[in-house]
Design a protein around this motif. Structure first.
Motif, mmCIF file in Angstrom:
data_model
loop_
_atom_site.group_PDB
_atom_site.id
_atom_site.type_symbol
_atom_site.label_atom_id
_atom_site.label_comp_id
_atom_site.label_asym_id
_atom_site.label_seq_id
_atom_site.Cartn_x
_atom_site.Cartn_y
_atom_site.Cartn_z
ATOM 1 N N LEU A 140 -4.728 22.223 12.212
ATOM 2 C CA LEU A 140 -5.989 22.919 11.950
ATOM 3 C C LEU A 140 -6.813 22.251 10.854
ATOM 4 C CD1 LEU A 140 -7.985 25.283 12.154
ATOM 5 C CD2 LEU A 140 -6.517 26.530 10.547
ATOM 6 N N ALA A 141 -6.236 22.082 9.682
ATOM 7 C CA ALA A 141 -6.990 21.557 8.544
ATOM 8 C C ALA A 141 -7.617 20.182 8.810
ATOM 9 C CB ALA A 141 -6.118 21.526 7.303
ATOM 10 N N PRO A 142 -6.913 19.238 9.440
ATOM 11 C CA PRO A 142 -7.581 17.963 9.706
ATOM 12 C C PRO A 142 -8.839 18.097 10.572
ATOM 13 C CG PRO A 142 -5.213 17.710 9.914
ATOM 14 C CD PRO A 142 -5.465 19.181 9.767
ATOM 15 N N VAL A 143 -8.814 19.019 11.531
ATOM 16 C CA VAL A 143 -9.999 19.241 12.353
ATOM 17 C C VAL A 143 -11.124 19.846 11.517
ATOM 18 C CG1 VAL A 143 -10.934 20.550 14.293
ATOM 19 C CG2 VAL A 143 -8.693 19.461 14.490
ATOM 20 N N ILE A 144 -10.800 20.878 10.763
ATOM 21 C CA ILE A 144 -11.805 21.551 9.935
ATOM 22 C C ILE A 144 -12.385 20.593 8.902
ATOM 23 C CG2 ILE A 144 -12.140 23.315 8.160
ATOM 24 C CD1 ILE A 144 -12.030 24.474 10.953
ATOM 25 N N GLU A 145 -11.512 19.864 8.225
ATOM 26 C CA GLU A 145 -11.957 19.069 7.090
ATOM 27 C C GLU A 145 -12.558 17.728 7.487
ATOM 28 O OE1 GLU A 145 -8.955 19.181 4.031
ATOM 29 O OE2 GLU A 145 -8.766 21.368 4.192
ATOM 30 N N SER A 146 -12.450 17.389 8.757
ATOM 31 C CA SER A 146 -13.202 16.236 9.251
ATOM 32 C C SER A 146 -14.562 16.668 9.804
ATOM 33 C CB SER A 146 -12.408 15.508 10.346
ATOM 34 O OG SER A 146 -12.230 16.331 11.485
ATOM 35 N N TYR A 148 -16.270 19.632 8.369
ATOM 36 C CA TYR A 148 -17.012 20.213 7.255
ATOM 37 C C TYR A 148 -16.598 19.532 5.957
ATOM 38 C CZ TYR A 148 -17.690 23.785 10.809
ATOM 39 O OH TYR A 148 -17.998 24.429 11.974
ATOM 40 N N SER A 149 -17.519 19.498 5.016
ATOM 41 C CA SER A 149 -17.292 18.789 3.762
ATOM 42 C C SER A 149 -16.556 19.688 2.771
ATOM 43 C CB SER A 149 -18.626 18.328 3.170
ATOM 44 O OG SER A 149 -18.421 17.549 2.021
ATOM 45 N N THR A 150 -15.242 19.615 2.779
ATOM 46 C CA THR A 150 -14.421 20.454 1.918
ATOM 47 C C THR A 150 -13.836 19.644 0.765
ATOM 48 O OG1 THR A 150 -12.379 20.063 3.152
ATOM 49 C CG2 THR A 150 -13.794 21.884 3.892
ATOM 50 N N ASP A 151 -13.473 20.346 -0.291
ATOM 51 C CA ASP A 151 -12.837 19.731 -1.443
ATOM 52 C C ASP A 151 -11.325 19.793 -1.234
ATOM 53 O OD1 ASP A 151 -11.817 18.963 -3.867
ATOM 54 O OD2 ASP A 151 -12.984 20.378 -5.076
ATOM 55 N N ALA A 152 -10.723 18.663 -0.965
ATOM 56 C CA ALA A 152 -9.294 18.619 -0.652
ATOM 57 C C ALA A 152 -8.415 18.909 -1.859
ATOM 58 C CB ALA A 152 -8.926 17.254 -0.072
ATOM 59 N N THR A 153 -9.015 19.049 -3.045
ATOM 60 C CA THR A 153 -8.248 19.392 -4.243
ATOM 61 C C THR A 153 -8.395 20.872 -4.589
ATOM 62 O OG1 THR A 153 -10.034 18.949 -5.839
ATOM 63 C CG2 THR A 153 -8.698 17.080 -5.125
ATOM 64 N N ASN A 154 -9.063 21.628 -3.738
ATOM 65 C CA ASN A 154 -9.336 23.032 -4.054
ATOM 66 C C ASN A 154 -9.214 23.872 -2.782
ATOM 67 O OD1 ASN A 154 -10.141 25.432 -5.242
ATOM 68 N ND2 ASN A 154 -11.888 24.521 -6.309
#
Length: 275
Positions: A140-146, A148-154
């Motif tokens: 899930l997260a790789p799809v979402i974070e590719s 939308y511009s998310t902060d991978a440290t937060n």
């Protein structure tokens, strides 16, 4: 020692309290999350239903929702919350983000619906929880974070009841050197389901590494029905373990199991982003 604030005290003190950190203090690397609060005339964020995503780990397809800040800009990175049980909790969390005028991306993971939500029950508990964790972090997260511009440290993960139990498990089974989730919120978690397994998982995690980087918020419902007794038990296990860099909070409300989420969400959001 963890925080313990009653509903009345939270209101009286406007959520101003002394921070207690389990183990070492912030100077030793505890996480201090940050998020922008919008001061100009505020417009609510946008809420969208996304296409479902299928998991090779659990074998099912999960409907998704997303909330984007009103001024979402792909050139800027935003903190991200993954909220489980999104068919019931997504709007509550999104409303609180709007109310507090925060710039946060919210991803809602709904449940695969089978008879009496049996799949949700199974995959919130050990050992199948590991498959659900892998679905969230590796599919899930790789799809979402590719997208939308998310902060991978937060990154924050939230769950209620059985998925609140899962959030506790996610804290313990995440990578100890580079944890995927940085903040964990368990609303009245069903820790009664793991009286034997949870202490062993905590001991196993402690033997691997004594550092546990997270801001962990435990919400307890003291009215009936509620899981306050077992939330307190889980808190005590973590406190006794003495992990360093674990910021552990517990908040109590005189509400029952279901309404405690709506009652506590503003305090949770403030603890995550406005302390």
């Amino acid at each position: 020692m963890a925080h313990l604030l009653t509903q009345g005290l939270i209101s009286a003190l406007l959520f101003i309290s002394v921070l207690f950190v389990v183990g070492c203090g912030k100077e030793d690397g505890a996480i201090a999350p940050s998020v922008e609060q919008v001061n100009e005339e505020f417009r609510p964020g946008e809420r969208h239903q996304l296409n479902a995503i299928s998991s090779n780990y659990t074998g099912v397809s999960y409907p998704l929702k997303v909330y984007l800040p009103h001024n979402y800009d792909a050139g800027k990175q935003f903190p991200v919350i993954y909220v489980l049980d999104a068919e019931w909790r997504f709007e509550t969390v999104a409303d609180s983000i709007d109310k507090n005028r925060l710039e946060v991306i919210l991803v809602g993971v709904e449940n695969y619906v089978d008879e009496q939500y049996k799949h949700r029950e199974d995959y919130s508990q050990w050992p199948l929880a590991k498959d659900y964790f892998d679905f969230l972090t590796q599919e899930l997260a790789p799809v979402i974070e590719s997208t939308y511009s998310t902060d991978a440290t937060n990154r924050t993960i939230m769950g209620h009841s059985l998925t609140g139990l899962f959030v506790g498990l996610a804290l313990l089974i995440d990578d100890h050197h580079s944890p995927f989730f940085h903040h964990h919120v368990s609303f009245d978690g069903s820790f009664w389901a793991h009286r034997d397994i949870t202490p062993q998982l905590i001991n196993d995690r402690l033997s691997v590494h004594p550092v546990l980087k997270s801001r962990m918020i435990l919400v307890a419902a003291t009215a009936s029905p509620g899981n306050a007794r077992y939330v307190n038990w889980f808190e005590q296990l973590l406190t006794t373990a003495g992990f360093s860099q674990l910021e552990l909070y517990r908040y109590e409300y005189e509400k029952a199991h279901i309404p405690v989420v709506a009652e506590s969400i503003d305090d949770v959001i403030m603890t995550l982003y406005l302390r």
